[in-house]
Design an enzyme around this catalytic site. Structure first.
Site, PDB file in Angstrom:
ATOM      1  N   ASP A  82       0.871  -1.221   0.091  1.00  0.00           N
ATOM      2  CA  ASP A  82      -0.035  -0.083   0.115  1.00  0.00           C
ATOM      3  C   ASP A  82       0.891   1.191   0.152  1.00  0.00           C
ATOM      4  O   ASP A  82       1.814   1.305   0.934  1.00  0.00           O
ATOM      5  CB  ASP A  82      -0.658  -0.037   1.165  1.00  0.00           C
ATOM      6  N   GLY A 181      -7.972   8.479   6.776  1.00  0.00           N
ATOM      7  CA  GLY A 181      -8.170   8.712   8.455  1.00  0.00           C
ATOM      8  C   GLY A 181      -9.502   8.792   8.857  1.00  0.00           C
ATOM      9  O   GLY A 181     -10.391   8.335   7.856  1.00  0.00           O
ATOM     10  N   GLY A 214      -8.959   5.424   0.899  1.00  0.00           N
ATOM     11  CA  GLY A 214      -9.828   6.363   1.980  1.00  0.00           C
ATOM     12  C   GLY A 214     -10.993   6.091   2.054  1.00  0.00           C
ATOM     13  O   GLY A 214     -11.900   7.104   2.147  1.00  0.00           O
ATOM     14  N   ALA A 215     -11.555   4.914   2.167  1.00  0.00           N
ATOM     15  CA  ALA A 215     -13.202   4.870   2.120  1.00  0.00           C
ATOM     16  C   ALA A 215     -13.592   4.282   3.343  1.00  0.00           C
ATOM     17  O   ALA A 215     -14.895   3.596   3.250  1.00  0.00           O
ATOM     18  CB  ALA A 215     -13.106   3.477   0.856  1.00  0.00           C
ATOM     19  N   ASN A 256     -10.520   0.418  -0.465  1.00  0.00           N
ATOM     20  CA  ASN A 256      -9.352   0.583   0.680  1.00  0.00           C
ATOM     21  C   ASN A 256      -9.976   0.745   1.948  1.00  0.00           C
ATOM     22  O   ASN A 256     -10.620   1.763   2.260  1.00  0.00           O
ATOM     23  CB  ASN A 256      -8.170   1.237   0.531  1.00  0.00           C
ATOM     24  N   ILE A 257      -9.781  -0.029   2.891  1.00  0.00           N
ATOM     25  CA  ILE A 257     -10.468   0.046   4.275  1.00  0.00           C
ATOM     26  C   ILE A 257      -9.203  -0.034   5.527  1.00  0.00           C
ATOM     27  O   ILE A 257      -8.865  -1.211   5.580  1.00  0.00           O
ATOM     28  CB  ILE A 257     -11.463  -0.621   4.599  1.00  0.00           C
ATOM     29  N   SER A 259      -8.989   2.472   8.625  1.00  0.00           N
ATOM     30  CA  SER A 259      -9.622   3.052   9.823  1.00  0.00           C
ATOM     31  C   SER A 259     -10.595   2.543  10.272  1.00  0.00           C
ATOM     32  O   SER A 259     -10.589   2.202  11.686  1.00  0.00           O
ATOM     33  CB  SER A 259      -9.654   4.628   9.709  1.00  0.00           C
TER      34      SER A 259
HETATM   35  P1  13P Z   1      -9.218   4.965   5.249  1.00  0.00           P
HETATM   36  O1  13P Z   1      -8.142   5.555   6.283  1.00  0.00           O
HETATM   37  O2  13P Z   1     -10.117   5.603   4.877  1.00  0.00           O
HETATM   38  O3  13P Z   1      -9.368   3.600   6.037  1.00  0.00           O
HETATM   39  O4  13P Z   1      -8.480   4.493   4.048  1.00  0.00           O
HETATM   40  C1  13P Z   1      -7.416   3.390   4.163  1.00  0.00           C
HETATM   41  C2  13P Z   1      -6.506   3.612   2.638  1.00  0.00           C
HETATM   42  O5  13P Z   1      -6.839   4.203   1.770  1.00  0.00           O
HETATM   43  C3  13P Z   1      -5.404   2.528   2.828  1.00  0.00           C
HETATM   44  O6  13P Z   1      -4.514   2.728   1.549  1.00  0.00           O
HETATM   45  O1  G3H Z   2      -3.557   4.801   3.408  1.00  0.00           O
HETATM   46  C1  G3H Z   2      -2.735   4.305   4.379  1.00  0.00           C
HETATM   47  C2  G3H Z   2      -3.089   3.267   5.452  1.00  0.00           C
HETATM   48  O2  G3H Z   2      -4.291   3.840   6.028  1.00  0.00           O
HETATM   49  C3  G3H Z   2      -1.898   2.729   6.248  1.00  0.00           C
HETATM   50  O3  G3H Z   2      -1.685   3.574   7.318  1.00  0.00           O
HETATM   51  O4  G3H Z   2       0.602   4.257   6.969  1.00  0.00           O
HETATM   52  O5  G3H Z   2      -0.661   4.449   9.215  1.00  0.00           O
HETATM   53  O6  G3H Z   2      -0.095   2.368   8.424  1.00  0.00           O
HETATM   54  P1  G3H Z   2      -0.208   3.794   7.895  1.00  0.00           P
HETATM   55 ZN    ZN Z   3      -4.644   4.866   0.796  1.00  0.00          ZN
END
Ligand code: 13P
Ligand code: G3H
Ligand code: ZN
Length: 311
Positions: A82, A181, A214-215, A256-257, A259
């Site tokens: 990621d 976030g 960011g979903a 992507n999930i 948070s």
């Molecule tokens: P969230 O912070 O919305 O869960 O997004 C996670 C993400 O995009 C990881 O790449």
């Molecule tokens: O988009 C990023 C992910 O939520 C990963 O978060 O860099 O805090 O591990 P992190």
């Molecule tokens: Zn991301």
């Protein structure tokens, strides 16, 4: 079945009008929660590892935990890097057994984004690995992703054909109103996605898999548990699940999930320790965290992504 790339997963998701969940992993309990949920739902799943996760857990530990997941289930699992920041981290992930990498050069100027992305694609494809890249900028802050609100930028549909054809990427992450976030919007703000931009990108790139970062939806009932048991998370709202359902039916094949899983994990730990102040065995509170996170993943798979029974 061994680890797979996302190629086949995305083709089926695109044709079937659903999306595959890409869930961030940092430790054994999280991997177990996600994989058990996906396995029970008979859903394909993507386990993704950020630079922060690599630093926290050591990629070798994560690779072996993911291997354990593969050996104990019978669903398609992809292991994805990621937000790879440069060629070196992508190369090291490819060499270390990842089946998919993201090169995130979206903050770089256009030609530089294309050049870095193309270099990663050439190395990845030579090794049977697929590549995601990003156009546009999401707002939000995570360990290694820092974009201020005023720097966020929707993806321009005018750029996607040139970007995908010059780089040879396998999937494209776009910015249509999601952000990283747990504090995406303040109550009262309008959290709608620019579905019109997604539709236009879908027209420009027929059959091409689109990714949403960011979903997370920041479920208020989980935040309430955190705050009931000593937490102080601000009152914020995430991406409505109804918006994500619309995106999943269109060209979006990967959502992507992270948070939401963190909030579920932490809510259960806070609750457990508050209700059982004498407990000190980590298996007791981490066990509850794993159960709560698994429920969250099942909810996403069944009610949001639509990927249940698509393994
Ligand atoms: P969230 O912070 O919305 O869960 O997004 C996670 C993400 O995009 C990881 O790449
Ligand atoms: O988009 C990023 C992910 O939520 C990963 O978060 O860099 O805090 O591990 P992190
Ligand atoms: Zn991301």
């Amino acid at each position: 079945m061994p680890l797979v790339t996302t190629k086949e997963m995305f083709k089926k998701a695109y044709d079937g009008g659903y999306a595959v969940g890409a869930f961030n992993v940092n430790n054994m309990e999280m991997i177990q929660a996600i994989v058990e949920a996906a396995n029970e739902c008979k859903s394909p799943v993507i386990l993704q590892v950020s630079a922060g996760a690599r630093k926290y857990a050591n990629p070798v530990y994560l690779r072996h935990l993911v291997q354990a997941a593969v050996e104990t289930t019978d669903i398609p699992i992809a292991m994805h890097l990621d937000h790879g920041a440069d060629f070196e981290i992508c190369k090291s992930s490819i060499d270390g057994g990842f089946t998919s990498v993201m090169i995130d050069a979206s903050s770089k100027p256009w030609e530089e984004n294309i050049a870095i992305t193309k270099k990663v694609v050439e190395y990845a494809h030579d090794h049977g690995v697929v590549v995601e890249a990003e156009l546009g900028k999401l707002a939000g802050i995570e360990d290694d992703v820092h974009v201020a609100d005023h720097d966020a930028m929707f993806t321009s549909p005018d750029e996607v054909e040139e970007f995908t054809s010059r780089t040879g990427i396998d999937s494209l992450a776009i910015a249509i109103g999601t952000s990283h976030g747990a504090y995406k919007f303040k109550p009262g703000q309008d959290p709608k996605l620019r579905i019109d931009i997604l539709e236009e990108i879908g027209r420009r790139l027929p059959g091409f898999p689109i990714v949403l970062h960011g979903a997370s939806s920041v479920p208020q009932e989980q935040v309430a548990v955190v705050n009931q048991f000593g937490g102080s998370m601000p009152n914020a709202i995430g991406i409505p699940e109804s918006e994500l359902r619309k995106a999943a039916k269109l060209a979006v094949c990967k959502i992507n999930i992270d948070s939401d899983l963190r909030v579920a994990f932490t809510a259960a730990i806070r609750k457990h320790l508050a209700e059982n102040p004498s407990h000190f065995d980590p298996r007791q509170y981490l066990g509850d965290a794993r159960v709560n996170m698994k429920e969250m993943v099942k909810h996403k798979i069944i009610d949001v992504l639509g990927s249940a029974n698509k393994a």
